[in-house]
Design an enzyme around this catalytic site. Structure first.
Site, PDB file in Angstrom:
ATOM      1  N   TRP A 102       0.825  -1.216   0.000  1.00 30.35           N
ATOM      2  CA  TRP A 102       0.000   0.000   0.000  1.00 30.35           C
ATOM      3  C   TRP A 102       0.849   1.251   0.000  1.00 30.35           C
ATOM      4  O   TRP A 102       0.511   2.233  -0.665  1.00 30.35           O
ATOM      5  CB  TRP A 102      -0.989  -0.013   1.173  1.00 30.35           C
ATOM      6  CG  TRP A 102      -1.956  -1.149   1.071  1.00 30.35           C
ATOM      7  CD1 TRP A 102      -2.070  -2.221   1.914  1.00 30.35           C
ATOM      8  CD2 TRP A 102      -2.938  -1.358   0.033  1.00 30.35           C
ATOM      9  NE1 TRP A 102      -3.059  -3.060   1.468  1.00 30.35           N
ATOM     10  CE2 TRP A 102      -3.601  -2.559   0.323  1.00 30.35           C
ATOM     11  CE3 TRP A 102      -3.308  -0.645  -1.112  1.00 30.35           C
ATOM     12  CZ2 TRP A 102      -4.629  -3.075  -0.487  1.00 30.35           C
ATOM     13  CZ3 TRP A 102      -4.326  -1.149  -1.921  1.00 30.35           C
ATOM     14  CH2 TRP A 102      -4.969  -2.350  -1.598  1.00 30.35           C
ATOM     15  N   ASP A 173      -1.997   6.372   6.365  1.00 30.15           N
ATOM     16  CA  ASP A 173      -3.039   5.462   5.876  1.00 30.15           C
ATOM     17  C   ASP A 173      -3.312   4.485   7.016  1.00 30.15           C
ATOM     18  O   ASP A 173      -2.482   3.640   7.335  1.00 30.15           O
ATOM     19  CB  ASP A 173      -2.526   4.742   4.630  1.00 30.15           C
ATOM     20  CG  ASP A 173      -3.499   3.681   4.121  1.00 30.15           C
ATOM     21  OD1 ASP A 173      -4.563   3.474   4.738  1.00 30.15           O
ATOM     22  OD2 ASP A 173      -3.170   3.053   3.087  1.00 30.15           O
ATOM     23  N   LYS A 197     -12.428  -2.314   6.690  1.00 29.38           N
ATOM     24  CA  LYS A 197     -11.699  -3.197   7.602  1.00 29.38           C
ATOM     25  C   LYS A 197     -12.246  -3.059   9.022  1.00 29.38           C
ATOM     26  O   LYS A 197     -12.775  -3.999   9.568  1.00 29.38           O
ATOM     27  CB  LYS A 197     -10.206  -2.890   7.561  1.00 29.38           C
ATOM     28  CG  LYS A 197      -9.483  -3.553   6.398  1.00 29.38           C
ATOM     29  CD  LYS A 197      -9.278  -2.659   5.234  1.00 29.38           C
ATOM     30  CE  LYS A 197      -8.730  -3.401   4.027  1.00 29.38           C
ATOM     31  NZ  LYS A 197      -7.922  -2.533   3.178  1.00 29.38           N
TER      32      LYS A 197
HETATM   33  C1  LIG Z   1      -7.362  -2.133   2.044  1.00 30.90           C
HETATM   34  C2  LIG Z   1      -6.299  -1.089   2.112  1.00 30.90           C
HETATM   35  C3  LIG Z   1      -6.185  -0.085   1.138  1.00 30.90           C
HETATM   36  C4  LIG Z   1      -7.078  -0.023  -0.076  1.00 30.90           C
HETATM   37  O1  LIG Z   1      -8.292   0.492   0.272  1.00 30.90           O
HETATM   38  P1  LIG Z   1      -9.419   0.767  -0.849  1.00 30.90           P
HETATM   39  O2  LIG Z   1     -10.498   1.359  -0.009  1.00 30.90           O
HETATM   40  O3  LIG Z   1      -9.770  -0.539  -1.470  1.00 30.90           O
HETATM   41  O4  LIG Z   1      -8.854   1.722  -1.833  1.00 30.90           O
HETATM   42  C5  LIG Z   1      -5.202   0.872   1.311  1.00 30.90           C
HETATM   43  N1  LIG Z   1      -4.354   0.842   2.361  1.00 30.90           N
HETATM   44  C6  LIG Z   1      -4.436  -0.117   3.303  1.00 30.90           C
HETATM   45  C7  LIG Z   1      -3.493  -0.101   4.462  1.00 30.90           C
HETATM   46  C8  LIG Z   1      -5.399  -1.103   3.206  1.00 30.90           C
HETATM   47  O5  LIG Z   1      -5.473  -2.071   4.148  1.00 30.90           O
END
Ligand SMILES: *Cc1c(COP(=O)(O)O)cnc(C)c1O
Length: 363
Positions: A102, A173, A197
């Protein structure tokens, strides 16, 4: 009805109580004679849901009034583009810590936009098995911001302690660990998370942003809907928001509050993760954790067995026993158990027992 032992990485388990409430209210929300999905996003009923979700999140994470909570779309992935668009001018450098897939993707978007970037630290050489030491970070005075991924969903590592950077321009993030433990919000200029999540169903992205940053967004060359100040000025109702996702987010936040808040949830999360890490650590190498111990994530537990064949056997027997989502991400293989807030302690206990039995029968 039997609920699956759901260890999916995302979208992932939701609290049963939340699903039941949504089911009860599905056809007639709050005596409106319609579903929450059929309400106008400009109606009082929906605005109440929207504002309640914002204020619950502020309460639960102790977010000071110097920050705003935005509900956006496009997932965490769109934030990878919006951040450099809104916060890097020609002189500034977007600095990234690479700790997995990511963070690589976040860096890539800044490059596509032609912005200057730098890598503050990376654990790629050891296959992203750790979080770099705070002392290893290479920061420069030109940094527009430092971007980190607080929990690396795919490799199973997590930051324990956060760096302090100039002007506190730290952006994180937090898609896979937001709301899993208390946070020092003031360390951050902005943090963001796709909801699917720890916060609710997919469709809404939560952004927590320091208000003074909004004033620094350049006035031209950014499409209206990709500007943070557009959403801030309109209380995230500039265009039609994902109303059902926000409704579910509100319910999940209420569920966390009813359980005593984030500090209480964090205690349970530690116990849940310990159940599984203990099996790994006491297995004499039968199970091998991917992350080094002091970088282990409490949300995504990654491990391998001694051979690929044995991993396959493990995954197929686990599936038969009712465990879902234990396959590692397609980019790394092996096994992964995601133990988000809504995954019950009992599910982790059942997985612990399954892992012990499997070891007994196959070592
Ligand atoms: C799942 C995830 C993403 C992607 O998220 P989307 O909402 O599908 O764009 C980005 N960063 C992390 C750390 C993730 O776990």
């Amino acid at each position: 009805m039997k609920r699956a032992y759901n260890f999916n990485a995302g979208p992932s388990a939701l609290p049963l109580e939340v699903l039941q409430q949504a089911q009860e209210e599905l056809l007639n929300y709050n005596e409106t004679g319609m579903s929450v999905m059929e309400l106008s996003h400009r109606s009082n009923e929906f605005e109440n849901v929207h504002n309640e979700a914002q204020s619950l999140l502020k309460q639960l994470l102790n977010i000071p009034d110097t920050y705003e909570v935005l509900f956006l779309q496009g997932g965490a992935s769109l934030q990878f583009s919006m951040i450099p668009m809104n916060f890097l001018n020609d002189e500034q450098i977007g600095n990234y810590v690479l700790t997995g897939v990511w963070s690589e993707k976040a860096l890539k978007e800044a490059k596509i936009l032609g912005r200057s970037t730098a890598i503050a630290a990376s654990s790629k050489e050891t296959n992203y098995d750790r979080i770099p030491d705070l002392s290893e970070l290479n920061l420069t005075p030109d940094d527009g911001y430092l971007h980190i991924t607080s929990s690396n969903t795919i490799f199973g590592t997590q930051w324990r302690e956060f760096p302090r950077v100039k002007g506190d321009l730290l952006i994180a993030d937090m898609s896979s660990d937001i709301l899993s433990k208390p946070l020092p919000i003031e360390n951050f200029a902005m943090l963001y998370a796709g909801a699917q999540k720890n916060l609710g169903p997919s469709g809404v992205t939560v952004v927590i942003i320091r208000k003074d940053l909004l004033a620094t967004v350049p006035s031209h060359q950014i499409p209206t809907v990709l500007r943070y100040d557009t959403h801030s000025k309109n209380n995230s109702l500039y265009n039609t928001p994902p109303t059902f996702s926000i409704y579910m987010l509100n319910k999940v936040l209420q569920w966390v509050k009813d359980r005593g808040g984030v500090a209480e949830i964090a205690k349970t999360n530690e116990l849940k993760a310990a159940l599984i890490y203990d099996v790994i650590d006491e297995s004499n190498g039968f199970y091998k954790g991917h992350a080094v111990k002091n970088s282990r994530s409490l949300m995504n537990i990654t491990f391998n067995l001694q051979s690929e064949d044995l991993s396959k056997k493990f995954l197929s027997e686990a599936k038969e026993a009712g465990f879902v989502g234990l396959n590692g991400h397609r980019s790394v293989g092996g096994c992964r158990a995601s133990t988000y807030n809504a995954v019950p302690y009992e599910a982790c206990k059942a997985l612990q027992q399954f892992m012990l039995n499997f070891k007994q029968e196959n070592q």
